[in-house]
Enzyme design. Structure first.
Site, PDB file in Angstrom:
ATOM      1  N   SER A  55      -7.245   2.947  -3.605  1.00 32.76           N
ATOM      2  CA  SER A  55      -5.934   3.244  -3.022  1.00 32.76           C
ATOM      3  C   SER A  55      -4.981   3.851  -4.028  1.00 32.76           C
ATOM      4  CB  SER A  55      -5.279   1.943  -2.556  1.00 32.76           C
ATOM      5  OG  SER A  55      -5.607   1.691  -1.239  1.00 32.76           O
TER       6      SER A  55
ATOM      7  N   ASP B   5       1.011   4.297  -2.803  1.00 29.48           N
ATOM      8  CA  ASP B   5       0.693   5.692  -2.484  1.00 29.48           C
ATOM      9  C   ASP B   5       1.812   6.632  -2.941  1.00 29.48           C
ATOM     10  OD1 ASP B   5      -1.534   4.608  -1.401  1.00 29.48           O
ATOM     11  OD2 ASP B   5      -1.123   5.151   0.665  1.00 29.48           O
TER      12      ASP B   5
ATOM     13  N   GLU C 263       0.839  -1.193   0.000  1.00 27.42           N
ATOM     14  CA  GLU C 263       0.000   0.000   0.000  1.00 27.42           C
ATOM     15  C   GLU C 263       0.884   1.257   0.000  1.00 27.42           C
ATOM     16  OE1 GLU C 263      -3.587   0.232   0.117  1.00 27.42           O
ATOM     17  OE2 GLU C 263      -2.932   2.248  -0.387  1.00 27.42           O
TER      18      GLU C 263
END
Ligand SMILES: *[C@@H]1O[C@H](CO)[C@@H](O)[C@H](O)[C@H]1NC(C)=O
Ligand SMILES: *[C@@H]1O[C@H](CO)[C@@H](O)[C@H](O)[C@H]1NC(C)=O
Ligand SMILES: *[C@@H]1O[C@H](CO)[C@@H](O)[C@H](O)[C@H]1NC(C)=O
Ligand SMILES: *[C@@H]1O[C@H](CO)[C@@H](O)[C@H](O)[C@H]1NC(C)=O
Ligand SMILES: *[C@@H]1O[C@H](CO)[C@@H](O)[C@H](O)[C@H]1NC(C)=O
Ligand SMILES: *[C@@H]1O[C@H](CO)[C@@H](O)[C@H](O)[C@H]1NC(C)=O
Ligand SMILES: *[C@@H]1O[C@H](CO)[C@@H](O)[C@H](O)[C@H]1NC(C)=O
Length: 609
Positions: A527, A304, A300
């Site tokens: 995300s 990002d 994740e």
């Protein structure tokens, strides 16, 4: 899960020794009860010496006034538009009254509790205590709860307070909250598992050259959203931040490899951004160790940082990685940190006089895993950041209106319903959905399938819905009512017509080109959309500063009044989930793609008006 297993054995040993019924303390009455969410089961009494980092939320003195300021400075038609509040002004409005502070502290002292920590506005008190002390303080009993996936939390579904404190304390955690905000992303694969059979490549020569349906890149986003050629002018002043939880931290060599390939010239950014590790959060941002790679950590965080830097470089980036609680030192009986990281980050960042103007968070959980009082309190803290001129972005989730076969209420009645997410449904944040394809963009979607190991991969579908906790804020009443009216009764009873509806916006979110553990592949999720949108808004803020204007701040009042004209409406696809088609994307705002995807030059033009 070595740590989890050990926690279990300790818990059961403790139960054999204790196992006494809860005694009601004189003068106490129940302050809060919350159903244990589905998939969690009680497995044993918590060990007496298990350390709990208790956060006590004191009633804020003038939140209503803070909210009034927030809406005034965020409303483009108000004379105070853009006149954001200072750190001191916000803290002054929300600090508890002297009476509240002293009553709560007297109570703690009377229970022998010292060494209190305070948030900047003194509206949260934090203290680390063994379970046995918290149990007496809150007249409750903590247990170890285990999720189907093996995760464990130490929680209680009910706690009490002396009657005279009920009106002075809003929330105490960890008690009833089972929130485990998880990253809203899908599996990392070398190749996309599915391409829509109806896909038609773009006719626009530029877009067709740079946008590959199997692997979308920053070069594609720059052209699709027309940021191509924009050079940040005030990168000293303007920043974009993002959040990491659950032991995640962006891996710098992966970011370098990504930027070198997909945004050549920007690769040095991979080693430049400050990594702020809060409350014992992770700090190891070099190549993943073999063991870390087996845990598939930092997928994740990598997504990002790569999504943001890919579009907004050289705008400075700040990465926050929040651990559980400070300081967490594993010992024989406490091997896992099951404290609540969310609030720890909020109290950290609200204690900073200077914060990034855009903050991206790709983590969320089912709203019903979070008790209402706590959700309200956390949501109010986003309002405090908004009042200071920060745009807070959250992912809308990757499961449409909910995961098939799990769409039931958590109130003991098992009512069939769509399952909204938190904080996606907080009215003070801007929530971002995902799109796919190019001409036109449509709602991101891939059907469920069985992977090579025979595991079922759930449908991926951009999330959307209506909060059951927060009512429709004024800024979106009209478009939400129009949308609901057009549904003409479809899905009645499955969602809250009077709720805060999300998302507000959307951006590409399927088959992002991406690097993890030195390997290239693709990954999907809101995300991806959320940091991408954050990077683009950071460029808008740059342009505003360069023209002597304040940053966007809390976006929604502006967005629903006039900013929406700077977005491409998405009209095809739906928030598929709960075994149904789910809310459709339609002309105008919808709870799947909001107002749609960014057209950078139009947004900057509208924002400067
Ligand atoms: C193709 O897309 C680019 C980038 O969005 C745009 O500048 C250009 O005008 C488009 N060309 C046509 C023929 O629509
Ligand atoms: C599109 O991306 C896929 C996956 O990376 C790659 O195999 C393919 O060659 C690319 N297609 C084009 C036309 O570049
Ligand atoms: C990696 O994990 C294994 C199995 O849990 C453990 O035995 C080993 O010590 C770990 N290695 C390192 C370097 O942490
Ligand atoms: C991560 O990369 C290392 C080094 O290339 C490799 O040995 C390891 O197998 C990789 N881990 C995973 C889970 O792919
Ligand atoms: C609700 O569902 C749970 C788990 O699926 C079950 O244990 C419980 O008995 C159900 N309650 C009712 C009222 O149907
Ligand atoms: C939802 O689950 C039901 C029951 O397991 C199944 O029959 C149905 O095909 C699923 N629907 C979707 C869209 O996956
Ligand atoms: C949603 O869109 C699909 C596909 O365009 C259409 O068949 C369906 O009727 C729409 N549903 C509603 C409620 O508008």
């Amino acid at each position: 899960m070595y740590g989890a297993t050990l926690l279990l054995s300790v818990a059961i040993a403790a139960q054999a020794v204790l196992g006494s019924p809860v005694q009601k303390r004189a003068g106490y009455s129940v302050k809060e009860t919350h159903f244990v969410p589905q998939k969690w089961s009680k497995i044993g009494k918590a060990a007496e010496d298990f350390a709990i980092h208790l956060n006590i939320g004191l009633k804020q003195s003038s939140f209503d006034e803070l909210e009034r300021h927030l809406y005034e400075v965020s409303d483009p038609d108000h004379g105070r538009y853009g006149q954001h509040l200072s750190y001191e002004e916000v803290n002054d409005l929300i600090k508890p009254t002297d009476k509240t502070s002293s009553l709560v502290q007297d109570w703690l002292r009377a229970n022998g509790i010292e060494d209190l920590g305070f948030s900047a506005a003194k509206d949260w008190i934090s203290v680390t205590l063994p379970v046995s002390v918290v149990e007496r303080l809150l007249d409750t009993e903590y247990h170890v709860y285990e999720h189907e996936d093996g995760d464990q939390l130490v929680r209680t579904p009910e706690w009490s307070l002396p009657a005279h404190l009920h009106e002075h304390i809003d929330s105490i955690q960890p008690t009833t909250s089972f929130m485990r905000a998880t990253g809203q992303k899908t599996e990392f694969l070398q190749f996309p598992p599915w391409i829509s059979p109806g896909y038609t490549p773009p006719s626009n020569a530029t877009i067709s050259k740079v946008c590959n349906i199997s692997s979308v890149t920053p070069e594609c986003f720059m052209n699709l959203y027309s940021t191509k050629g924009y050079k940040p002018k005030v990168p000293g002043l303007n920043k974009v931040g993002f959040n990491n939880f659950l032991g995640e931290i962006p891996i710098r060599p992966d970011a370098y490899q990504f930027l070198k390939k997909y945004h050549p010239g920007a690769e040095d950014a991979a080693y430049k951004f400050p990594q702020i590790s809060i409350a014992d959060g992770p700090a190891q941002d070099g190549p993943l160790t073999y063991n870390q790679s087996l845990e598939r950590t930092s997928m994740e965080a990598n997504l990002d940082v790569q999504a943001i830097a890919g579009i907004s470089d050289p705008t400075p980036i700040i990465s926050y990685s929040t651990g559980g609680s400070p300081p967490f030192i594993p010992d024989t009986s406490t091997t896992e940190n099951t404290n609540e990281p969310y609030l720890v980050w909020l109290n950290y960042v609200l204690g900073q006089p200077i914060v990034p103007q855009v903050i991206s968070t790709s983590y969320a959980d089912d709203e019903q895993t979070v008790p209402k009082a706590y959700a309200e309190r956390v949501c109010k803290q986003f309002a405090q950041l908004g009042a200071r001129g920060v745009s807070i972005l959250f992912a809308s989730g990757d499961r449409g209106v909910g995961i098939n076969n799990t769409c039931i209420s958590n109130d003991g009645k098992n009512t069939t319903m769509f399952v909204p997410l938190f904080p996606s449904g907080c009215p003070y944040v801007t929530t971002v959905g995902a799109t796919h394809q190019f001409e036109p963009e449509v709602v991101a979607f891939r059907p469920g399938y069985f992977d090579a190991d025979g595991n079922y991969r759930e449908i991926y579908s951009s999330g959307g819905g209506f909060s059951n906790y927060f009512s429709t804020p004024d800024y979106q009443t009209k478009v939400v009512q129009d949308y609901v009216k057009n549904l003409d009764g479809l899905y009645d009873g499955l969602y809250n017509k009077g709720g805060r509806a999300y998302p507000d916006l959307s951006a590409q979110g399927q088959y992002f080109a991406y690097v993890w553990n030195g390997t290239e592949g693709v990954i999907s999720g809101t995300s991806a959309s959320t940091p991408l949108m954050s990077g683009i808004l950071a460029l808008v803020n740059d342009d505003l500063y360069a023209h002597g204007k304040p940053p966007l701040g809390f976006l929604n009042p502006w967005l629903y009044k006039k900013g929406y004209k700077g977005f491409t409406d998405i009209t095809s696809g739906s928030a598929a989930g709960c075994g149904v088609e789910g809310f459709n994307a339609t002309e105008g705002w919808d709870p799947v793609t909001g107002f749609g995807t960014p057209i950078f030059p139009l947004i900057t033009e509208l924002a400067k008006k």
